[in-house]
Each structure stands twice: as structure tokens, then as C-alpha cells.
Design a protein around this motif. Sequence first.
Motif, short mmCIF file in Angstrom:
data_model
loop_
_atom_site.label_atom_id
_atom_site.label_comp_id
_atom_site.label_asym_id
_atom_site.label_seq_id
_atom_site.Cartn_x
_atom_site.Cartn_y
_atom_site.Cartn_z
N PHE A 88 -37.16 -40.55 28.70
CA PHE A 88 -38.28 -39.74 29.15
C PHE A 88 -37.81 -38.59 30.04
O PHE A 88 -38.33 -37.48 29.97
CB PHE A 88 -39.30 -40.60 29.88
CG PHE A 88 -39.94 -41.65 29.02
CD1 PHE A 88 -40.69 -41.29 27.91
CD2 PHE A 88 -39.79 -42.99 29.32
CE1 PHE A 88 -41.28 -42.26 27.11
CE2 PHE A 88 -40.38 -43.97 28.52
CZ PHE A 88 -41.12 -43.60 27.41
N LEU A 89 -36.82 -38.88 30.88
CA LEU A 89 -36.26 -37.83 31.74
C LEU A 89 -35.58 -36.76 30.89
O LEU A 89 -35.76 -35.56 31.12
CB LEU A 89 -35.26 -38.45 32.71
CG LEU A 89 -34.51 -37.46 33.61
CD1 LEU A 89 -35.47 -36.70 34.51
CD2 LEU A 89 -33.45 -38.18 34.42
N LEU A 90 -34.79 -37.18 29.91
CA LEU A 90 -34.11 -36.21 29.04
C LEU A 90 -35.13 -35.37 28.27
O LEU A 90 -34.92 -34.16 28.08
CB LEU A 90 -33.20 -36.94 28.06
CG LEU A 90 -32.00 -37.67 28.64
CD1 LEU A 90 -31.15 -38.27 27.52
CD2 LEU A 90 -31.16 -36.77 29.51
N LEU A 91 -36.22 -35.97 27.86
CA LEU A 91 -37.26 -35.23 27.15
C LEU A 91 -37.88 -34.17 28.04
O LEU A 91 -38.03 -33.01 27.64
CB LEU A 91 -38.34 -36.20 26.65
CG LEU A 91 -39.56 -35.56 25.97
CD1 LEU A 91 -39.13 -34.81 24.70
CD2 LEU A 91 -40.59 -36.63 25.63
N ALA A 92 -38.22 -34.54 29.28
CA ALA A 92 -38.83 -33.59 30.20
C ALA A 92 -37.87 -32.45 30.54
O ALA A 92 -38.25 -31.27 30.52
CB ALA A 92 -39.28 -34.31 31.47
N LEU A 93 -36.63 -32.79 30.85
CA LEU A 93 -35.65 -31.76 31.18
C LEU A 93 -35.36 -30.87 29.97
O LEU A 93 -35.19 -29.65 30.11
CB LEU A 93 -34.35 -32.41 31.67
CG LEU A 93 -34.41 -33.10 33.04
CD1 LEU A 93 -33.11 -33.82 33.33
CD2 LEU A 93 -34.73 -32.10 34.14
N GLY A 94 -35.29 -31.48 28.79
CA GLY A 94 -35.04 -30.69 27.59
C GLY A 94 -36.16 -29.71 27.29
O GLY A 94 -35.90 -28.55 26.93
N LEU A 95 -37.40 -30.15 27.47
CA LEU A 95 -38.53 -29.24 27.25
C LEU A 95 -38.50 -28.09 28.25
O LEU A 95 -38.75 -26.92 27.89
CB LEU A 95 -39.84 -30.01 27.36
CG LEU A 95 -40.17 -30.96 26.20
CD1 LEU A 95 -41.44 -31.76 26.51
CD2 LEU A 95 -40.36 -30.17 24.90
N ALA A 96 -38.19 -28.41 29.51
CA ALA A 96 -38.09 -27.36 30.53
C ALA A 96 -36.99 -26.36 30.18
O ALA A 96 -37.16 -25.14 30.32
CB ALA A 96 -37.83 -27.97 31.90
N PHE A 97 -35.87 -26.86 29.70
CA PHE A 97 -34.75 -26.00 29.31
C PHE A 97 -35.15 -25.06 28.17
O PHE A 97 -34.87 -23.85 28.20
CB PHE A 97 -33.56 -26.87 28.90
CG PHE A 97 -32.38 -26.09 28.41
CD1 PHE A 97 -31.43 -25.61 29.29
CD2 PHE A 97 -32.20 -25.85 27.06
CE1 PHE A 97 -30.33 -24.91 28.85
CE2 PHE A 97 -31.11 -25.14 26.59
CZ PHE A 97 -30.17 -24.66 27.50
#
Length: 258
Positions: free
Chosen positions: A195-204
Motif C-alpha cells: 500500500f505504501l509503494l502504491l501511494a508513493l508510486g502514484l505521487a511519483f
Amino acid sequence: MKFSQDDGRRTTDDRRPSLLSRNPVRLALLALCLLAWGLRLYRLDAQSLWYDEGVTATLAQRSLGDLTTWTAHDIQPPLYYYVIWGWGRLAGWSAWRLRFVSVWWGVLAVPLLAVLAHRLIRLHSAAVVAALLIATHPLLVYYSQEARMYTMLVTLGILVGYQLLRCRSNPDWRQWTLYLVVATPAVYTHYFAFFLLLALGLAFLIDGLFGQSLATALRDRRLHVFLLTHLLLSLIYLAWIGALVGQLTSDASYWQGQ
């Protein structure tokens, strides 16, 4: 520092001051790290191991094969248990020694979050405040005194966020390789790391591609490297994907709550 939109190469020098360029900041961060040590070591073994910590102690004393097999049917990936497996054989199995691993991860998170905050905001005060919050936050102190994987996940998550920022400003293969190096242990520590990787990836992606037309975004090298890196991460996780799918299908209470 400015970068070309196409390949991310540097076009000007970064002359902004580093986080440790001022003595008061160095002293403040050192004091906060020492405070974090003190808070986390205080009465570390005042209470006996509770049930989940007992699971940690029991599993870590098994063979690696038995540990892996048991964990594949449990609710967490095995990396934290591997760490305790090695640590316990070196240091012993008392409650204090088992919990010390979480103390170490919890203290390490303090300077790492300071560096992350400074890279985001470029203010020394932001770094000090971030370090103060993570050093003294009651919930983080609590989990830093528990022989479980949560503090390890927090610290790895900070590293993932920091490395993704580095990939944003200098997106060459070395930076993305380092991102892969910190993201892999995160997802092997706790399923919720995804979930953290998903959120950070979307922000990126939003930060890097917002405002471009679809055709331009699809040709952007940053998107290609981002997708390739996460494809490699998925391939690395194939060894454990069966356990993850099995957990999703067999224990709805863990994912949905009851």
C-alpha cells in the motif's frame, strides 16, 4: 538543481546547504537520536513477552526451513523472522535481546526521517521537527519496544520514500537499483508495504507526468523506468506470491476486518 525533462541529467549544480552543514543542527539531531535511544531502552524488559512476541521467539528458534513453511501460512512475510533467527543465535533469546532489534530500527528511523524531510522541504527546521516527532511519538516508542516487525517496516518505508525522491531528481539506473534494494525487503517484511509503494508510486507519477498529454506521457523515459523497476520487484516477489494469495483467500478477517 534542475534536470532535463527527457533524461533527468543535471544542468546546474545543487548549491543548497546539506542537512549537517550547521553545528546546531548536528547537535540537535544527535541529541534527538540519544533521546530516542533512551526512550526505547527504558524498561525494555519490564513486561514479559506477550502472545505475538512469543510467536516471534518460538519461530526464530526453529530451522530456516520450518520457519519459512510456518510463515507461509501465517499473516506476515518471513524477512523479520530471518533477522531475529540470526540475531537470537548471536545475542540470545531474552525479552530484552529480542526487543533490541526493534529498538535499533526505531532509532535508525530518526535520522532517516530528518534526511527525508530536509530533502522534501530544504529547511533545517523541518528536519529537526521531523526527528523530534518520530523520536518521541508514543506509538512509535511503543512499537520500538515490541519484538515484532512494525518498526522495521516504518524504517524501510522511510528509506523507500527517500530513494524515490532521489530517483525523481536523478533517474538513472543506479538510483532505481537502490530503490529496488530497499523496496524488496519492505515487501518481504509486511504485506501492507504494498500500500505504501502504491501511494508513493502514484505521487511519483502525478508529480512527474501531470500536465502532459497521454501520448507524451507514454513516451516519457521516467514512466518506462518506473514500470520496469516495479516489474522487476514483482518478479523478485514471485517466490512468495503463492503465500500472499493463499492468505488473501483463507483469512478475510486480516484484510477486511470483522
